[in-house]
Design an enzyme around this catalytic site. Structure first.
Site, PDB file in Angstrom:
ATOM      1  N   GLY A 103      47.699  34.309  95.823  1.00  0.00           N
ATOM      2  CA  GLY A 103      47.607  32.869  95.509  1.00  0.00           C
ATOM      3  C   GLY A 103      48.998  32.252  95.392  1.00  0.00           C
ATOM      4  N   HIS A 104      49.908  32.985  94.734  1.00  0.00           N
ATOM      5  CA  HIS A 104      51.284  32.487  94.621  1.00  0.00           C
ATOM      6  C   HIS A 104      51.973  32.534  95.988  1.00  0.00           C
ATOM      7  CE1 HIS A 104      50.502  34.015  90.455  1.00  0.00           C
ATOM      8  NE2 HIS A 104      50.984  32.825  90.169  1.00  0.00           N
ATOM      9  N   GLY A 138      48.813  25.540  92.058  1.00  0.00           N
ATOM     10  CA  GLY A 138      47.528  25.987  92.585  1.00  0.00           C
ATOM     11  C   GLY A 138      46.375  25.137  92.079  1.00  0.00           C
ATOM     12  N   LYS A 150      43.501  26.271  91.519  1.00  0.00           N
ATOM     13  CA  LYS A 150      42.634  27.041  90.601  1.00  0.00           C
ATOM     14  C   LYS A 150      42.790  26.519  89.174  1.00  0.00           C
ATOM     15  CE  LYS A 150      43.103  31.365  89.037  1.00  0.00           C
ATOM     16  NZ  LYS A 150      42.793  31.236  87.588  1.00  0.00           N
ATOM     17  N   VAL A 196      42.996  30.719  96.435  1.00  0.00           N
ATOM     18  CA  VAL A 196      42.856  31.891  97.304  1.00  0.00           C
ATOM     19  C   VAL A 196      41.864  32.833  96.627  1.00  0.00           C
ATOM     20  CG1 VAL A 196      44.048  33.834  98.385  1.00  0.00           C
ATOM     21  CG2 VAL A 196      45.226  31.632  98.148  1.00  0.00           C
TER      22      VAL A 196
END
Ligand code: PAF
Length: 308
Positions: free
Chosen positions: A55-56, A172, A174, A201
């Site tokens: 994700g990062h 992100g 999220k 992600v």
């Protein structure tokens, strides 16, 4: 930049003090290819707390694709942890993080010590997240968003290009409430930076990537899938124009062994005010969920489409 071997990607330059960060970003921006006067160089900032995952990597990749210079920060911010044990347990994996960021073409990493970030000790002056910081995640983690916004404001300030340059920062989706609050802070405080949200992600089975997933035991990880499964079902119901039936969705999550539901709701993604669901007058509605799976607190969300 220090290459580690003939085939390994260059590691980013590593600095730990605000003064070195300023000097290094100025040097990198000076070295950016010169273009027309109305097309200045750009700097992309990727703030992180380390413990990096794909994700990062997506954040770094988005920053790399759009900017001349990419800076990431790695700092576990004590101010945003209410629970000392949670702070101590947070993964600290700087060597691996540098390799991941280097592979994504990040130029510079700022990894300060707590004393570098808070030279006056625990800060007396902080950013307040206001009422939007007291609901959902803020209700379960009092003070979390004030601490998060305080460090993000500092990071945005410390990495701000001294020369005329475009400035973007990447977060992100999220952490949807965090992203909404950062956008609101930038608007309310006139911060000269453009905030970019990067999509969640997920693992192949749907679990949203999180630095905390590494703490899930095998059976807990399997149980955690109820979150993404329930969100996907809500998205499908919204797309078909069916009633969302949040009560049934909550029951489904709560019935999963080892999963302790905190909230499942539908909100306006900018204000986090409750929203009945998507519709012509509300084109964007976000389903948000948080639950404790064993000892691990997980969050996830999904955008609900307007029925066609
Ligand atoms: O999302 C995170 O990793 C953190 O909350 C952030 C934005 C880096 C601030 O510490």
């Amino acid at each position: 930049m220090t290459p580690t071997g003939p085939d390994s990607p260059a590691l980013p330059l590593l600095v730990s003090t605000p003064a070195d960060l300023r000097a290094a970003t100025a040097t990198l921006l000076d070295a950016a290819p010169s273009r027309a006067a109305d097309d200045p160089p750009s700097l992309g900032l990727v703030p992180t707390m380390g413990g990096l995952h794909a994700g990062h990597a997506a954040l770094a990749g988005a920053a790399r694709a759009a900017n001349d210079v990419v800076v990431a920060s790695v700092f576990v911010n004590p101010l945003q942890f209410g629970d000392q044990a949670d702070l101590e347990r947070y993964p600290r994996t700087l060597d691996e993080d540098l390799r991941l960021l280097g592979a994504r073409g990040v130029d510079l990493v700022f990894a300060p010590a707590v004393e570098d970030m808070y030279p006056g000790g625990e800060p007396l002056v902080r950013v307040s997240a206001g009422p939007m910081g007291e609901v959902f995640e803020g209700a379960s983690r009092p003070g979390h968003f004030d601490g998060m916004l305080t460090v993000v404001a500092k990071l945005l300030h410390l990495a701000q290009p001294a020369t005329r340059a475009r400035y973007r920062a990447y977060f992100g989706e999220k952490d949807a409430q965090q992203l909404a609050l950062i956008r609101r802070m930038v608007l309310d405080l006139n911060l000269p930076v453009h905030i970019e949200g990067v999509p969640i992600v997920r693992d192949a089975d749907g679990l949203a990537l999180s630095s905390r997933n590494r703490f899930l035991a095998g059976d807990e990880r399997a149980a955690a899938l109820v979150l993404s499964r329930t969100l996907a079902a809500l998205r499908d119901r919204a797309a078909r124009g069916e009633p969302l039936d949040l009560a049934a969705a909550r029951t489904q999550i709560a019935a999963e062994e080892g999963v302790d539901l905190d909230y499942l709701d539908v909100v306006d993604p900018a204000s986090f005010a409750p929203a009945g669901g998507p519709g012509p007058e509300r084109p964007a509605a976000l389903a948000v969920v948080a639950a404790r799976v064993g000892a691990v607190r997980l969050i996830d969300n999904i955008l609900l489409p307007v029925p066609r």
